[in-house]
Design an enzyme around this catalytic site. Sequence first.
Site, mmCIF file in Angstrom:
data_model
loop_
_atom_site.group_PDB
_atom_site.id
_atom_site.type_symbol
_atom_site.label_atom_id
_atom_site.label_comp_id
_atom_site.label_asym_id
_atom_site.label_seq_id
_atom_site.Cartn_x
_atom_site.Cartn_y
_atom_site.Cartn_z
ATOM 1 N N LYS A 273 7.005 9.693 -13.673
ATOM 2 C CA LYS A 273 5.647 9.175 -13.640
ATOM 3 C C LYS A 273 5.284 8.833 -12.188
ATOM 4 C CE LYS A 273 5.818 8.594 -18.531
ATOM 5 N NZ LYS A 273 6.181 7.818 -19.706
ATOM 6 N N HIS B 192 6.364 2.413 -16.745
ATOM 7 C CA HIS B 192 4.983 2.440 -16.259
ATOM 8 C C HIS B 192 4.743 1.452 -15.121
ATOM 9 C CE1 HIS B 192 3.559 5.316 -19.190
ATOM 10 N NE2 HIS B 192 4.400 4.745 -20.018
ATOM 11 N N THR C 123 11.669 5.710 -15.235
ATOM 12 C CA THR C 123 11.583 7.170 -15.199
ATOM 13 C C THR C 123 11.298 7.616 -13.773
ATOM 14 O OG1 THR C 123 10.461 9.125 -16.074
ATOM 15 C CG2 THR C 123 9.081 7.230 -15.676
ATOM 16 N N THR D 269 0.460 7.736 -31.706
ATOM 17 C CA THR D 269 0.704 7.107 -30.403
ATOM 18 C C THR D 269 0.064 5.718 -30.356
ATOM 19 O OG1 THR D 269 0.692 9.315 -29.441
ATOM 20 C CG2 THR D 269 0.527 7.487 -27.913
ATOM 21 N N ARG E 271 -2.509 18.342 -32.075
ATOM 22 C CA ARG E 271 -2.442 18.284 -30.613
ATOM 23 C C ARG E 271 -2.679 19.648 -29.977
ATOM 24 N NH1 ARG E 271 1.881 13.595 -29.282
ATOM 25 N NH2 ARG E 271 1.033 12.203 -30.842
ATOM 26 N N SER F 241 13.284 -6.295 -30.900
ATOM 27 C CA SER F 241 12.498 -5.252 -30.260
ATOM 28 C C SER F 241 11.005 -5.591 -30.330
ATOM 29 C CB SER F 241 12.801 -3.935 -31.001
ATOM 30 O OG SER F 241 11.997 -2.884 -30.534
ATOM 31 N N SER G 44 1.897 1.140 -21.895
ATOM 32 C CA SER G 44 1.090 2.207 -21.305
ATOM 33 C C SER G 44 -0.177 2.538 -22.065
ATOM 34 C CB SER G 44 1.927 3.462 -21.176
ATOM 35 O OG SER G 44 2.091 4.046 -22.448
HETATM 36 C C1 LIG Z 1 7.063 8.190 -20.829
HETATM 37 C C2 LIG Z 1 7.874 7.044 -21.352
HETATM 38 C C3 LIG Z 1 9.265 7.131 -21.467
HETATM 39 C C4 LIG Z 1 9.974 8.422 -21.284
HETATM 40 O O1 LIG Z 1 10.085 8.805 -19.965
HETATM 41 P P1 LIG Z 1 10.169 10.358 -19.620
HETATM 42 O O2 LIG Z 1 10.794 10.405 -18.297
HETATM 43 O O3 LIG Z 1 8.771 10.884 -19.667
HETATM 44 O O4 LIG Z 1 11.019 10.984 -20.688
HETATM 45 C C5 LIG Z 1 9.975 5.985 -21.781
HETATM 46 N N1 LIG Z 1 9.371 4.809 -22.019
HETATM 47 C C6 LIG Z 1 8.022 4.717 -21.956
HETATM 48 C C7 LIG Z 1 7.401 3.391 -22.225
HETATM 49 C C8 LIG Z 1 7.231 5.820 -21.662
HETATM 50 O O5 LIG Z 1 5.914 5.723 -21.657
#
Ligand SMILES: *Cc1c(COP(=O)(O)O)cnc(C)c1O
Length: 446
Positions: A289, A258, A286, A404, A63, A178, A230
């Site tokens: 984002k 997301h 979150t 990923t 990366r 899950s 995502s």
């Molecule tokens: C980015 C992400 C998180 C983590 O959120 P952050 O605030 O960036 O730590 C949790 N779940 C999913 C599905 C994500 O893509």
Amino acid sequence: MPLLRDRFDCVKVAGLARMFRFAGASTKRYERSAPYGVKGPSMDYELFFRDRIAGLKQEGRYRVFADLERHASKFPYATFHGPNGPREVVVWCSNDYLGMGQHPVVLSAMHEALDKCGAGAGGTRNISGTNHYHVLLEQELADLHGKEAALLFNSGYTSNLAALGTLARLLPHCVVFSDAFNHNSMIVGIRDSGAEKHIFHHNSPADLDRLLSQYPKDRPKLVAFESVYSMDGDIAPIGEICDVAEKHGAMTYIDEVHAVGMYGPRGGGVSERDGQAHRLTVIEGTLAKAIGTQGGYITGSAAVVDCVRSFAASFIFSSSLAPAVAAGARASIRQLKTSPEIRERHQERAATLKRLLREHGLPVMPSVSHIVPLLVGDARLCKQASDQLMERHNIYIQPINYPTVPRGTERLRITPTPLHGDTEMNHLVDALLDVWSRLEIRKLAA
Ligand SMILES: *Cc1c(COP(=O)(O)O)cnc(C)c1O
């Protein structure tokens, strides 16, 4: 490097082999004699770590972070500090999905809170670190999802880790179900709980039903899944998953990271859009984002949230978010609650880009959300495509490689925002066509 095998007895060698097995490395290469004046086998740590990095590079999935300087009034443009000096690029892979990270309402709320309260929160929530802005933000979040209570964390990652880890551990003999594509933070949280776990086929209520059927109805169960995934941009059948969970007496936990801000009449996520929010035990999200700031949260009943607040170590022992960040997040959420037009524009931009890519034979994957994944299918090519977009076209799209996404599905993950105009979009399509033909990447069958 000569290996002095006879210096080690068999037991010690076996012990080293056990220690290093996780890395898939042979022990021999890293043995060295008495570097610290201590007798017996010891390890060349530097060599070991350099080797691990060399392995990543060889696979083409090392990366490299793009050194970007964002500009508060010019998103999606940013200054890229590359090997040949700074230059302006268009960012096409930001998770600041709506550009709220530079919204005037958000910035002025943050300035005001910064001037009023200073920089840091000054403690954990329990010891002097609960600022009034945290309390207000939690009320805003509970209201957003129609829940009794909310709890803030320093990241979305921590919110999943803490909440899933705590809830599944507290419930006696809990079994967790899950989704196969769940985010790493959920996987780690579930693992942390120590609960029995089953993985159901991605977005498959039928497979979930099959797995849940193996357990008596009175056994505590938790179903964990996301709304918008995502990397593929597909969306969970929330209502059907809730039907199945209810049939078997299972709790539900959804990650709306997301989707928050972007779906639903007030930005309450896909659960709000689909009218299912009330059926979910916990909705997690979150602030980093679409909300454009930083932090994570859960919402749910007062009792569930209070349990996580009271038992989750990663919540209890960590200093709380800076008050200015909480103020900015709150302003952003309030703004988004009454801004359906920004969500409409966002969806229109994503639909337009997907259509343009398809029309030009570029292999856009079948996303039903704002995420536009473009299939490359090879780690090294994916990195090269990304490099060439940057070098030749001043376009920044980070390559997405294993772990990923699964190997063979390496991709460019494009995230058009309401601030990407037609000019930027046409430029992007031309640039992709150029790179696709130079690298001879597969296009769609005509
Ligand atoms: C980015 C992400 C998180 C983590 O959120 P952050 O605030 O960036 O730590 C949790 N779940 C999913 C599905 C994500 O893509």
